[in-house]
Design an enzyme around this catalytic site. Structure first.
Site, mmCIF file in Angstrom:
data_model
loop_
_atom_site.group_PDB
_atom_site.id
_atom_site.type_symbol
_atom_site.label_atom_id
_atom_site.label_comp_id
_atom_site.label_asym_id
_atom_site.label_seq_id
_atom_site.Cartn_x
_atom_site.Cartn_y
_atom_site.Cartn_z
ATOM 1 N N GLY A 169 45.998 -49.739 -26.692
ATOM 2 C CA GLY A 169 45.919 -48.542 -27.517
ATOM 3 C C GLY A 169 47.134 -47.656 -27.330
ATOM 4 N N GLY A 170 46.890 -46.345 -27.297
ATOM 5 C CA GLY A 170 47.990 -45.391 -27.140
ATOM 6 C C GLY A 170 48.749 -45.565 -25.847
ATOM 7 N N GLY A 404 82.928 -61.747 -38.782
ATOM 8 C CA GLY A 404 82.407 -60.446 -38.357
ATOM 9 C C GLY A 404 81.864 -60.473 -36.946
ATOM 10 C CB ALA A 405 80.175 -63.100 -34.943
#
Length: 510
Positions: A169-170, A404-405
């Site tokens: 949960g939280g 781009g790498a």
């Protein structure tokens, strides 16, 4: 006076027993240590100073006023790890299932505030059934206060979470905002909604282990940075990690004694790269041969294995390592590896840990699944992380650095301080075959001419010297001397200072 002292000791003994011997035995039967046993193992012997041992909850609903155990399900305080101060909280599953009440949360908030004020790491040991239902919104408010502290402490002091039981949960969001999360196999799990809720809402039948166990979070989700066999191993490894980290963002990482020559020559590295450029090799071998005494603390080892992240020491000083792994996906960058490396780079930059980047990357992984899932934006995270990092950055290109790498992997264009290349490096827009098919499209029907064009492209570009001619590579170095060159580079950067324009904060492409 003696009566008062005796009462004090009696109250302390009762508090130390947590939920009582029966529940302690049940905890041991599950293969888990108690909250206090974990703290004793984590900290140096005799160094623990406990806070708020006698704090009790204030809830009067549902008959809770009849059950007010001292400590309220969490042990908090400070101590030392190898002589260096840390703050710690350890949830006690034997007391009301370790559930979080208003006062339980206040105890955690208190030590987190002290950690930020005094500049020391926070280590949280999570073993809790979640919010204390009897307290309703007061318990949720307590969680909110803890989350607020996590955010304020981020980038100020290191935060480490150890998941040693349920975390649901939280409760999962506090560890999620910390810097490192470690789990224990078969006894810990994390999920926002449990198996029962999942079955009710989606009709999926899944076990707690499958939904949020250590294997799931180290291999699939990347929520956890590592998983260990039992509590003892997990605690030992966290102690080891703390030794690599600074106490806060205003201090340098610790310098440890070392017995390894910084100028050590490794002749075996001259033959690490195979003759065939498509044959993989293990980049971890290079990392271990660069590091002091071959000591490497790897993070997220089982997730996105095409990139390696972790800490080594050079001349006794901590260095963060990011390295492409040619043995997995040929070292390509993809969504998972970009996210993994970007978060690691940002942690190192926040805490002044220098970065060593070892590059062998043929590009970003192609395909519709990557594009549809947003590889552009996720790849930009790594680009952004390297570009904004102001710590010393040393890069070594061992083989491929395409497109781009090449730019993304801490190139000189992203303010890399030292950019070295091995003679085997190939720095180009793309591989020779692909480039030839584009440049010499008209000759594709002629196999002999295509082969010649490919060979010409390789001769011209499949080397580090074109980039060196342009000044994008500082030096082409002998592989065997990599440790010496890298160590000297970092030594020359120890007083590096970079001033950036004022901004409230940046807007990284999340």
């Amino acid at each position: 006076m003696k009566d008062i002292l005796a009462e004090l000791e009696a109250r302390r003994d009762a508090a130390r027993m947590g939920g009582g011997q029966r529940r302690i035995d049940a905890q041991h039967a599950r293969g888990k240590l108690t909250a206090r046993e974990r703290v004793q193992l984590l900290l140096d012997e005799g160094s623990f100073e406990e806070f708020d041992m006698f704090v009790a909850h204030r809830c009067t609903e549902f008959g809770m006023e009849k059950q007010r155990p001292a400590g309220d399900g969490v042990v908090t305080g400070w101590g030392t790890i190898n002589g260096r101060m840390v703050y710690v909280f350890s949830q006690d599953f034997t007391v009301l299932g370790g559930s979080v009440s208003e006062t339980h949360a206040k105890k955690i908030c208190k030590i987190m505030d002290m950690a930020v004020e005094n500049g020391a790491p926070v280590i949280g040991i999570n073993d809790s059934g979640g919010a204390r239902i009897q307290e309703g919104v007061d318990s949720l408010a307590g969680y909110g206060e803890v989350f607020s502290r996590n955010i304020r402490a981020s980038g100020v002091v290191p935060q480490i979470s150890m998941i040693m039981g349920p975390c649901a949960g939280g409760a999962v969001y506090s560890p999620a905002m910390t810097d490192f999360i470690f789990m224990v196999r078969d006894s810990s799990y994390m999920f926002v909604t449990g198996p029962d809720v999942v079955k009710t809402v989606t009709n999926e039948v899944v076990t707690a282990e499958e939904l949020g166990g250590a294997s799931t979070h180290t291999k699939k989700s990347s929520v956890a940075d590592g998983a260990f066999t039992n509590d003892v191993e997990a605690i030992a490894e966290v102690r080891r990690l703390v030794d690599f980290l600074p106490l806060n963002n205003r201090e340098k990482p610790p310098v440890r004694p070392f017995f390894d020559d910084p100028a050590r020559i490794e002749d075996s590295l001259d033959t690490l790269i195979p003759d065939n450029p498509n044959t993989p090799y293990d980049m971890k071998e290079l990392i271990l041969k660069i590091a002091d005494e071959g000591d490497f603390f790897e993070l997220q080892e089982d997730f996105a294995k095409n990139i390696i992240t972790g800490f080594i020491r050079l001349e006794g000083q901590t260095v963060g390592v990011v390295a492409n792994q040619p043995m997995v996906l040929a070292g390509c960058l993809d969504i998972d590896s970009s996210r993994k490396a970007a978060r690691f780079v940002r942690f190192c930059d926040a805490f002044e840990i220098p970065l060593l980047t070892l590059v062998d990357v043929p590009g970003f992984l192609p395909g519709t699944s990557q594009e549809y899932a947003g590889v552009i934006k996720h790849g930009a995270k790594l680009l952004y992380a390297y570009g904004e990092a102001t710590v010393p950055k040393v890069t070594v290109i061992t083989r491929k650095a395409y497109g781009g790498a090449y730019v993304v992997m801490s190139s000189q264009h992203l303010r890399g301080d030292f950019n070295y290349a091995w003679p085997t490096a190939e720095i180009a827009v793309m591989g020779a075959k692909g480039a030839t098919e584009i440049i010499h499209r008209a000759d594709l029907d002629d196999a002999e001419k295509t082969a010649q064009n490919t060979q010409d492209y390789e001769d011209r570009f499949a080397n580090p010297f074109v980039a060196a001619e342009r000044g994008f590579i500082d030096e082409v170095i002998q592989p065997r001397s990599t440790r010496r060159r890298v160590a000297r580079a970092f030594a020359s950067l120890r007083n590096k200072q970079v001033h950036t324009p004022w901004k409230k904060h940046d807007n990284i492409p999340l």
